[in-house]
Design a protein around this motif. Structure first.
Motif, PDB file in Angstrom:
ATOM      1  N   GLY A  61       0.830  -1.203   0.000  1.00 32.30           N
ATOM      2  CA  GLY A  61       0.000   0.000   0.000  1.00 32.30           C
ATOM      3  C   GLY A  61       0.859   1.244   0.000  1.00 32.30           C
ATOM      4  N   LEU A  62       0.657   2.084  -0.977  1.00 34.50           N
ATOM      5  CA  LEU A  62       1.411   3.326  -1.124  1.00 34.50           C
ATOM      6  C   LEU A  62       0.646   4.450  -0.429  1.00 34.50           C
ATOM      7  CD1 LEU A  62       3.772   4.829  -2.535  1.00 34.50           C
ATOM      8  CD2 LEU A  62       2.255   5.112  -4.495  1.00 34.50           C
ATOM      9  N   LYS A  63       1.279   5.099   0.528  1.00 36.96           N
ATOM     10  CA  LYS A  63       0.617   6.176   1.257  1.00 36.96           C
ATOM     11  C   LYS A  63       0.527   7.420   0.377  1.00 36.96           C
ATOM     12  CE  LYS A  63       0.302   8.406   5.640  1.00 36.96           C
ATOM     13  NZ  LYS A  63       0.625   8.347   7.027  1.00 36.96           N
ATOM     14  N   ILE A  64      -0.666   7.958   0.292  1.00 36.79           N
ATOM     15  CA  ILE A  64      -0.920   9.139  -0.524  1.00 36.79           C
ATOM     16  C   ILE A  64      -0.892  10.369   0.391  1.00 36.79           C
ATOM     17  CG2 ILE A  64      -2.545  10.267  -2.103  1.00 36.79           C
ATOM     18  CD1 ILE A  64      -1.361   7.569  -3.111  1.00 36.79           C
ATOM     19  N   PRO A  65      -0.065  11.378   0.069  1.00 36.47           N
ATOM     20  CA  PRO A  65       0.011  12.580   0.916  1.00 36.47           C
ATOM     21  C   PRO A  65      -1.358  13.271   1.022  1.00 36.47           C
ATOM     22  CG  PRO A  65       1.773  12.573  -0.717  1.00 36.47           C
ATOM     23  CD  PRO A  65       0.854  11.438  -1.063  1.00 36.47           C
ATOM     24  N   GLN A  66      -1.752  13.635   2.239  1.00 36.56           N
ATOM     25  CA  GLN A  66      -3.055  14.252   2.475  1.00 36.56           C
ATOM     26  C   GLN A  66      -2.965  15.666   3.038  1.00 36.56           C
ATOM     27  OE1 GLN A  66      -6.055  12.527   1.802  1.00 36.56           O
ATOM     28  NE2 GLN A  66      -4.657  11.092   0.840  1.00 36.56           N
ATOM     29  N   THR A  67      -1.808  16.055   3.544  1.00 37.85           N
ATOM     30  CA  THR A  67      -1.712  17.326   4.273  1.00 37.85           C
ATOM     31  C   THR A  67      -0.753  18.322   3.635  1.00 37.85           C
ATOM     32  OG1 THR A  67      -0.016  16.400   5.708  1.00 37.85           O
ATOM     33  CG2 THR A  67      -2.299  16.232   6.471  1.00 37.85           C
ATOM     34  N   PHE A  71       0.514  21.687  -5.024  1.00 41.50           N
ATOM     35  CA  PHE A  71       0.682  20.557  -5.919  1.00 41.50           C
ATOM     36  C   PHE A  71       2.151  20.147  -5.991  1.00 41.50           C
ATOM     37  CE2 PHE A  71       1.266  18.713 -10.194  1.00 41.50           C
ATOM     38  CZ  PHE A  71       0.469  17.591 -10.030  1.00 41.50           C
ATOM     39  N   GLU A  72       3.048  21.138  -5.964  1.00 39.20           N
ATOM     40  CA  GLU A  72       4.487  20.837  -5.997  1.00 39.20           C
ATOM     41  C   GLU A  72       4.888  20.020  -4.768  1.00 39.20           C
ATOM     42  OE1 GLU A  72       3.269  23.949  -6.597  1.00 39.20           O
ATOM     43  OE2 GLU A  72       3.633  23.928  -8.763  1.00 39.20           O
ATOM     44  N   ASP A  73       4.345  20.388  -3.600  1.00 37.84           N
ATOM     45  CA  ASP A  73       4.618  19.625  -2.378  1.00 37.84           C
ATOM     46  C   ASP A  73       4.083  18.201  -2.504  1.00 37.84           C
ATOM     47  OD1 ASP A  73       5.766  21.876  -1.267  1.00 37.84           O
ATOM     48  OD2 ASP A  73       4.011  22.397  -0.042  1.00 37.84           O
ATOM     49  N   PHE A  74       2.885  18.075  -3.082  1.00 33.90           N
ATOM     50  CA  PHE A  74       2.303  16.748  -3.292  1.00 33.90           C
ATOM     51  C   PHE A  74       3.230  15.908  -4.170  1.00 33.90           C
ATOM     52  CE2 PHE A  74      -0.053  13.756  -5.878  1.00 33.90           C
ATOM     53  CZ  PHE A  74      -0.733  13.034  -4.911  1.00 33.90           C
ATOM     54  N   CYS A  75       3.701  16.497  -5.275  1.00 30.90           N
ATOM     55  CA  CYS A  75       4.588  15.766  -6.195  1.00 30.90           C
ATOM     56  C   CYS A  75       5.860  15.319  -5.492  1.00 30.90           C
ATOM     57  CB  CYS A  75       4.929  16.637  -7.409  1.00 30.90           C
ATOM     58  SG  CYS A  75       3.533  16.918  -8.508  1.00 30.90           S
ATOM     59  N   GLU A  77       6.285  14.772  -2.221  1.00 31.75           N
ATOM     60  CA  GLU A  77       5.969  13.726  -1.244  1.00 31.75           C
ATOM     61  C   GLU A  77       5.621  12.399  -1.916  1.00 31.75           C
ATOM     62  OE1 GLU A  77       6.272  13.831   2.127  1.00 31.75           O
ATOM     63  OE2 GLU A  77       7.241  15.741   1.688  1.00 31.75           O
ATOM     64  N   ILE A  78       4.882  12.447  -3.005  1.00 31.86           N
ATOM     65  CA  ILE A  78       4.506  11.196  -3.679  1.00 31.86           C
ATOM     66  C   ILE A  78       5.734  10.553  -4.314  1.00 31.86           C
ATOM     67  CG2 ILE A  78       3.836  12.034  -5.977  1.00 31.86           C
ATOM     68  CD1 ILE A  78       1.806   9.540  -3.939  1.00 31.86           C
ATOM     69  N   LYS A  79       6.669  11.362  -4.778  1.00 29.68           N
ATOM     70  CA  LYS A  79       7.910  10.816  -5.338  1.00 29.68           C
ATOM     71  C   LYS A  79       8.704  10.077  -4.258  1.00 29.68           C
ATOM     72  CE  LYS A  79      11.241  11.713  -8.818  1.00 29.68           C
ATOM     73  NZ  LYS A  79      10.724  10.844  -9.846  1.00 29.68           N
ATOM     74  N   LYS A  80       8.754  10.649  -3.052  1.00 26.50           N
ATOM     75  CA  LYS A  80       9.419   9.975  -1.926  1.00 26.50           C
ATOM     76  C   LYS A  80       8.734   8.639  -1.624  1.00 26.50           C
ATOM     77  CE  LYS A  80      10.813  14.200   0.472  1.00 26.50           C
ATOM     78  NZ  LYS A  80      10.558  15.029   1.674  1.00 26.50           N
ATOM     79  N   ALA A  81       7.408   8.664  -1.606  1.00 28.51           N
ATOM     80  CA  ALA A  81       6.654   7.440  -1.324  1.00 28.51           C
ATOM     81  C   ALA A  81       6.906   6.385  -2.404  1.00 28.51           C
ATOM     82  CB  ALA A  81       5.155   7.754  -1.223  1.00 28.51           C
ATOM     83  N   GLU A  82       6.995   6.813  -3.655  1.00 28.23           N
ATOM     84  CA  GLU A  82       7.269   5.880  -4.750  1.00 28.23           C
ATOM     85  C   GLU A  82       8.647   5.249  -4.601  1.00 28.23           C
ATOM     86  OE1 GLU A  82       6.754   8.331  -8.190  1.00 28.23           O
ATOM     87  OE2 GLU A  82       4.577   8.075  -8.202  1.00 28.23           O
ATOM     88  N   GLU A  83       9.635   6.043  -4.211  1.00 31.18           N
ATOM     89  CA  GLU A  83      10.990   5.500  -4.014  1.00 31.18           C
ATOM     90  C   GLU A  83      11.003   4.489  -2.871  1.00 31.18           C
ATOM     91  OE1 GLU A  83      13.608   5.855  -6.019  1.00 31.18           O
ATOM     92  OE2 GLU A  83      12.279   7.058  -7.290  1.00 31.18           O
ATOM     93  N   GLU A  84      10.297   4.789  -1.785  1.00 27.23           N
ATOM     94  CA  GLU A  84      10.200   3.842  -0.670  1.00 27.23           C
ATOM     95  C   GLU A  84       9.498   2.563  -1.110  1.00 27.23           C
ATOM     96  OE1 GLU A  84       8.258   6.151   2.325  1.00 27.23           O
ATOM     97  OE2 GLU A  84      10.058   7.273   2.814  1.00 27.23           O
ATOM     98  N   ALA A  85       8.449   2.710  -1.914  1.00 26.84           N
ATOM     99  CA  ALA A  85       7.716   1.541  -2.412  1.00 26.84           C
ATOM    100  C   ALA A  85       8.607   0.669  -3.289  1.00 26.84           C
ATOM    101  CB  ALA A  85       6.479   1.988  -3.186  1.00 26.84           C
ATOM    102  N   LYS A  86       9.445   1.285  -4.107  1.00 20.76           N
ATOM    103  CA  LYS A  86      10.370   0.519  -4.956  1.00 20.76           C
ATOM    104  C   LYS A  86      11.292  -0.340  -4.105  1.00 20.76           C
ATOM    105  CE  LYS A  86      10.619   3.808  -8.788  1.00 20.76           C
ATOM    106  NZ  LYS A  86      11.516   4.745  -9.501  1.00 20.76           N
ATOM    107  N   LYS A  87      11.793   0.219  -2.999  1.00 17.28           N
ATOM    108  CA  LYS A  87      12.682  -0.538  -2.108  1.00 17.28           C
ATOM    109  C   LYS A  87      11.962  -1.737  -1.496  1.00 17.28           C
ATOM    110  CE  LYS A  87      15.312   3.561  -0.790  1.00 17.28           C
ATOM    111  NZ  LYS A  87      15.535   4.520   0.295  1.00 17.28           N
ATOM    112  N   VAL A  88      10.755  -1.491  -0.977  1.00 23.21           N
ATOM    113  CA  VAL A  88       9.993  -2.572  -0.353  1.00 23.21           C
ATOM    114  C   VAL A  88       9.620  -3.633  -1.404  1.00 23.21           C
ATOM    115  CG1 VAL A  88       7.852  -3.139   0.867  1.00 23.21           C
ATOM    116  CG2 VAL A  88       9.145  -1.103   1.502  1.00 23.21           C
TER     117      VAL A  88
END
Length: 94
Positions: A61-67, A71-75, A77-88
């Protein structure tokens, strides 16, 4: 839910059709639902009961930024989450 069950059945069908030991379900999540959290990624491994006992479905499950404010901040944060997901995902694939 019914849709969730159908997703599992579809993954299992493809796994057996192509003789896969592991199937993966990757989805967005916003809260902890009983699995393990690895690097902010929801992780749960479900064994499939078969004669070999070495087949499983892995949920990531990939955590989606909510706070975030912009839009730039969202991008960012989601990029960080994607990199973490790749590792897992890479660890789970071994």
């Amino acid at each position: 839910t019914r849709d969730n069950r159908e997703d599992y059945f579809q993954v299992i069908t493809y796994m057996f059709r192509y003789s896969c030991k592991n199937g993966y379900i990757i989805f967005p999540y916003d809260e902890h639902k009983g699995g393990e959290i690895k690097n902010n990624i929801y992780y749960r491994k479900r064994e499939i009961d078969n004669e070999n006992k070495d087949t499983s479905i892995i949920e990531l499950g990939l955590k989606i930024p909510q706070t975030v404010e912009t839009f730039e901040d969202f991008c960012e944060e989601i990029k960080k989450a994607e990199e973490e997901a790749k590792k897992v995902f890479s660890e789970a694939s071994k």
